[in-house]
Write a protein that holds these residues in place. Structure first.
Motif, PDB file in Angstrom:
ATOM      1  N   ASN A   3       0.816  -1.294  -0.135  1.00  0.00           N
ATOM      2  CA  ASN A   3       0.066  -0.025  -0.102  1.00  0.00           C
ATOM      3  C   ASN A   3       0.951   1.360  -0.036  1.00  0.00           C
ATOM      4  OD1 ASN A   3      -2.680  -1.336   0.070  1.00  0.00           O
ATOM      5  ND2 ASN A   3      -2.264  -1.867   2.058  1.00  0.00           N
ATOM      6  N   ILE A   5       1.576   4.527  -1.905  1.00  0.00           N
ATOM      7  CA  ILE A   5       0.961   5.126  -3.095  1.00  0.00           C
ATOM      8  C   ILE A   5       1.599   6.457  -3.130  1.00  0.00           C
ATOM      9  CG2 ILE A   5      -1.279   6.322  -3.597  1.00  0.00           C
ATOM     10  CD1 ILE A   5      -2.911   4.112  -2.295  1.00  0.00           C
ATOM     11  N   SER A  36       1.932   0.922  -5.301  1.00  0.00           N
ATOM     12  CA  SER A  36       0.790   0.169  -5.522  1.00  0.00           C
ATOM     13  C   SER A  36      -0.317   1.141  -6.285  1.00  0.00           C
ATOM     14  CB  SER A  36       0.475  -0.476  -4.147  1.00  0.00           C
ATOM     15  OG  SER A  36       1.192  -1.395  -3.780  1.00  0.00           O
ATOM     16  N   GLY A  37      -0.049   2.304  -6.283  1.00  0.00           N
ATOM     17  CA  GLY A  37      -1.101   3.220  -6.630  1.00  0.00           C
ATOM     18  C   GLY A  37      -0.796   4.819  -6.786  1.00  0.00           C
ATOM     19  N   PHE A  39      -1.974   8.941  -6.141  1.00  0.00           N
ATOM     20  CA  PHE A  39      -2.867   9.765  -5.776  1.00  0.00           C
ATOM     21  C   PHE A  39      -2.765  11.056  -6.388  1.00  0.00           C
ATOM     22  CE2 PHE A  39      -4.249  13.264  -2.962  1.00  0.00           C
ATOM     23  CZ  PHE A  39      -5.371  12.625  -2.109  1.00  0.00           C
ATOM     24  N   TYR A  71      -4.085   1.028  -7.597  1.00  0.00           N
ATOM     25  CA  TYR A  71      -5.208   1.649  -6.831  1.00  0.00           C
ATOM     26  C   TYR A  71      -5.065   3.116  -7.369  1.00  0.00           C
ATOM     27  CZ  TYR A  71      -8.652   2.252  -3.028  1.00  0.00           C
ATOM     28  OH  TYR A  71      -9.695   2.544  -2.421  1.00  0.00           O
ATOM     29  N   VAL A 205       0.446   7.452   1.521  1.00  0.00           N
ATOM     30  CA  VAL A 205       0.342   8.364   0.262  1.00  0.00           C
ATOM     31  C   VAL A 205       1.484   9.278   0.375  1.00  0.00           C
ATOM     32  CG1 VAL A 205      -0.895   9.886  -1.178  1.00  0.00           C
ATOM     33  CG2 VAL A 205      -1.905   7.947  -0.330  1.00  0.00           C
TER      34      VAL A 205
END
Length: 307
Positions: A3, A5, A36-37, A39, A71, A205
């Protein structure tokens, strides 16, 4: 570590217009480095200096180029509630979640005011998760998030958690204990990554995950193995990374300029942030070498010219 991000930059041409063509490569660069992602349209992405149309264009291209199992969160916060709702509705069918910080000029005076704003935005995209973006150092909207979390979870049907960018570890710790099966917390101060990990954070994040993703993944690995001194050493390097860029003219402009070193020219920043010229960038790189930060950086992106 699933996780991590990245708070993404708004890539621009030399004339400061958007450079949407680079986003596919940007997404590939992040996934190649274990991120993984993304923002999008947040503080790192110059959202306050973008028009509503530009913010829509950015998320549209990100959505079209989103890697599998990646994500994608679109920040839709605005000083104008109508604009925020419009951005939320626009991205409802193309992202995994939305987030919003509160109005920061005429600010919510009470927590009920904040809840009203968040509910209006969240229900503009009712079928995807909504995260509140808590960053009081910039918004000056500062309520205890443990209290907000309890109220929001019972008043906003698609409320999913908080992007928590505040150095209040006691409050953050209380939030972590609140219905962790349903609520997700993303910690947002990169310099406190290790502290948040020890507190129990499982999602982050941040801006520096663009540049130092392997370093943070190693910190998490060391903590899981009980090698705290090695983890502390790496966290100190991450702090030095931020301080070096800040001392040379500003972290935001400097860190965006540095992306060119990874094979991704993000172009200039919009006022009031300032991009680094070659002289400042070379000074930064020398200091990164001296502090042994360069060896911890993300792998550069190389486009496959055979395709």
């Amino acid at each position: 570590m699933k996780n991590l991000i990245a708070a993404t930059y708004a890539p621009m041409q030399t004339d400061a217009s958007l450079n949407l063509s680079i986003i596919k490569d940007y997404a590939g660069f992040l996934t190649d480095n274990g991120v993984s992602g993304a923002f999008v349209n947040g503080s790192t992405g110059d959202f306050t200096s973008l028009s509503t149309t530009e913010r829509k264009q950015l998320i549209e291209v990100w959505a079209k180029n989103k890697p599998e199992e990646f994500y994608l969160i679109n920040h839709v916060g605005h000083t104008n509630l109508r604009e925020s709702k419009e951005l939320a509705e626009h991205s409802a069918e193309m992202v995994d979640a939305i987030a919003a910080l509160p109005p920061f000029y005429f600010k919510p005076r009470t927590m009920d005011d904040l809840l009203h704003y968040c509910k209006e935005v969240a229900l503009s995209a009712p079928n995807i998760p909504f995260y509140y973006y808590h960053i009081p150092v910039l918004t000056r909207v500062d309520f205890l998030m443990a209290d907000f979390l309890e109220k929001a979870s019972t008043n906003i049907p698609n409320f999913a958690g908080i992007k928590y960018t505040n150095d209040h570890m006691q409050d953050f710790g209380k939030c972590l204990k609140y219905d962790s099966q349903k609520m997700k917390l993303f910690f947002g101060i990169d310099e406190k990554f290790l502290d948040s990990l020890i507190a129990g954070a499982t999602g982050w994040v941040g801006s520096t995950y663009n540049h130092l993703a392997p370093l943070y993944i190693d910190i998490a690995s060391y903590v899981s193995q009980g090698e705290m001194e090695k983890a502390k050493l790496l966290q100190a390097k991450a702090i030095s990374f931020v301080n070096i860029l800040e001392s040379l003219g500003g972290f935001h402009g400097g860190s965006k300029s540095l992306m060119k070193s990874f094979g991704l020219d993000m172009g200039p920043s919009r006022f009031p942030h300032k991009a680094f010229d070659d002289e400042k960038m070379n000074k930064a790189k020398l200091l990164f070498e001296k502090e042994e930060i360069s060896e911890c950086m993300s792998k550069p992106f190389y486009q496959d010219t055979a395709q």
